[in-house]
Design a protein around this motif. Structure first.
Motif, PDB file in Angstrom:
ATOM      1  N   ASN A  75       0.858  -1.182   0.000  1.00  0.00           N
ATOM      2  CA  ASN A  75       0.000   0.000   0.000  1.00  0.00           C
ATOM      3  C   ASN A  75       0.898   1.237   0.000  1.00  0.00           C
ATOM      4  N   TYR A  76       0.287   2.406  -0.226  1.00  0.00           N
ATOM      5  CA  TYR A  76       1.063   3.638  -0.355  1.00  0.00           C
ATOM      6  C   TYR A  76       0.384   4.752   0.435  1.00  0.00           C
ATOM      7  N   ALA A  77       1.016   5.915   0.453  1.00  0.00           N
ATOM      8  CA  ALA A  77       0.458   7.054   1.176  1.00  0.00           C
ATOM      9  C   ALA A  77       0.516   8.300   0.313  1.00  0.00           C
ATOM     10  N   LEU A  78      -0.629   8.940   0.154  1.00  0.00           N
ATOM     11  CA  LEU A  78      -0.706  10.238  -0.509  1.00  0.00           C
ATOM     12  C   LEU A  78      -0.298  11.291   0.512  1.00  0.00           C
ATOM     13  N   ASN A  79       0.818  11.970   0.271  1.00  0.00           N
ATOM     14  CA  ASN A  79       1.330  12.954   1.220  1.00  0.00           C
ATOM     15  C   ASN A  79       0.691  14.315   1.003  1.00  0.00           C
ATOM     16  N   VAL A  80       0.279  14.947   2.082  1.00  0.00           N
ATOM     17  CA  VAL A  80      -0.243  16.312   2.048  1.00  0.00           C
ATOM     18  C   VAL A  80       0.539  17.128   3.073  1.00  0.00           C
TER      19      VAL A  80
END
Length: 378
Positions: A97-102
């Motif tokens: 899985n991955y992470a959308l960085n904000v």
């Protein structure tokens, strides 16, 4: 500043993502090989946002409602009010899985761990029990951010020329020895007046083409129908960044560079065959931006800084666009006129409700000191 694949969370919900506390962002499910359109809207009050999805390529296809030629980027650096659409192709593997960085940041406020910048992430889930893929820290300058000066519009509109009217507006700030907290694009802090400028433009005949019928605090600029207008906004105040948002037009992004000719900041001009268009842009500290429009949309159009506290303190001006054409083509609904009558607001005449340039009864505008503005051409 560095970005990471998993963010460090502040302990209170100062950022919302899709209306939810960013610390509790809901997962987004990706299916292998699928293509997704991600629509990103910065509804920020003050801060800028950086958005990245490490491990995935972004293809920008739209900015502020204007479709663009596809361009590959690593991330989006967005000022308040900006919007982008990107196409992301999901990976083929279910291994991670991955992470959308904000990243929530401001370069004109003090850096404080957990406050500025603030890091959040949105889980991108390929498989519920898969581990999250991590990536090494990288510097911002190593990231290829979306750049409106390198983008091209899908409709291939050429650079608008020749220029009929050149407008230079200098950002003005309050005297720090006073308690006044106004910023301005014009000579005065913008403020409402008894007669809305649309009504003035529609009811003053030939005088509607004269700035004298619009109160100074409207910072009114008259545009003639179908003229090519080049607007240059200059921000010499460091370290304050601003934004420029236009109602009524998506402007061509032409050039940016240093206000001070001795600066080491490079001049950057659009690099494609045609300049990209959008309606919101960053005005960096110590720099100018130059944009162009064609005055083909008759109306009264509010132009302002999209940092809301600056907008509310008067950092705005008004395009009075083709008032002679407005008088032939626009009509105010009777319901609006009746509403104004009930409230006791005048609906004709100059800003004060008189005819000619008599502004009796108008509150004195708040003048903001600074470099004089200029308008050349007719």
């Amino acid at each position: 500043m560095k970005t990471t694949s998993l963010g460090r969370h502040p302990n209170y919900p100062t950022v919302l993502i899709n209306g939810i506390n960013a610390n509790l962002s809901q997962p987004i499910r990706f299916l292998p090989g699928r293509r997704y359109r991600l629509r990103v809207v910065s509804m920020s009050f003050t801060y800028w946002f950086k958005v990245r999805l490490p491990g995935h390529a972004m293809q920008v296809i739209e900015a502020d409602g204007i479709y663009s030629q596809t361009s590959a980027v690593d991330g989006l650096d967005m000022c308040p009010g900006q919007r982008y659409s990107v196409i992301i192709t999901a990976r083929e593997s279910l291994e991670f899985n991955y992470a959308l960085n904000v990243t929530f940041h401001s370069n004109f406020l003090a850096r404080k761990p957990g406050l500025n910048p603030r890091y959040h992430h949105v889980p991108i889930v390929y498989r519920k029990d898969a581990p999250v893929k991590t990536f090494p820290l990288i510097e911002d300058h190593e990231v290829k951010w979306a750049d409106e000066y390198a983008m091209e519009p899908q409709d291939k509109q050429m650079l608008l020329e020749p220029v009929d009217q050149h407008i230079v507006l200098n950002v003005k700030a309050p005297n720090r020895n006073t308690s006044i907290s106004a910023h301005a694009y014009g000579d005065y802090a913008y403020a409402p007046v008894p007669v809305p400028p649309l009504y003035t433009a529609l009811t003053t005949g030939d005088m509607a083409l004269s700035p004298s019928v619009y109160a100074p605090q409207l910072n009114a600029i008259i545009l003639k129908h179908n003229h090519i207008v080049e607007l240059e906004l200059r921000n010499s105040f460091a370290p304050i960044m601003h934004t420029y948002h236009s109602h009524g037009h998506a402007f061509q992004v032409v050039e940016t560079g240093p206000v001070n000719s001795n600066s080491s900041i490079p001049v950057k001009r659009f690099t494609g065959r045609q300049p990209m268009r959008r309606d919101t842009i960053t005005l960096a500290a110590g720099q100018y931006v130059r944009v162009r429009i064609k005055a083909d949309n008759p109306g009264v159009w509010y132009q302002h800084c999209h940092q809301e506290q600056h907008n509310l303190s008067g950092m705005a001006f008004t395009f009075i666009e083709a008032p002679d054409v407005m008088q032939q083509t626009l009509r105010v609904p009777q319901e609006m006129l009746e509403f104004c009558r009930i409230l006791g607001h005048p609906t004709q005449g100059n800003s004060a409700g008189h005819f000619g340039s008599d502004m009796t009864g108008i509150d004195l505008p708040l003048a903001i000191n600074g470099t004089a503005n200029s308008i050349t051409g007719t």
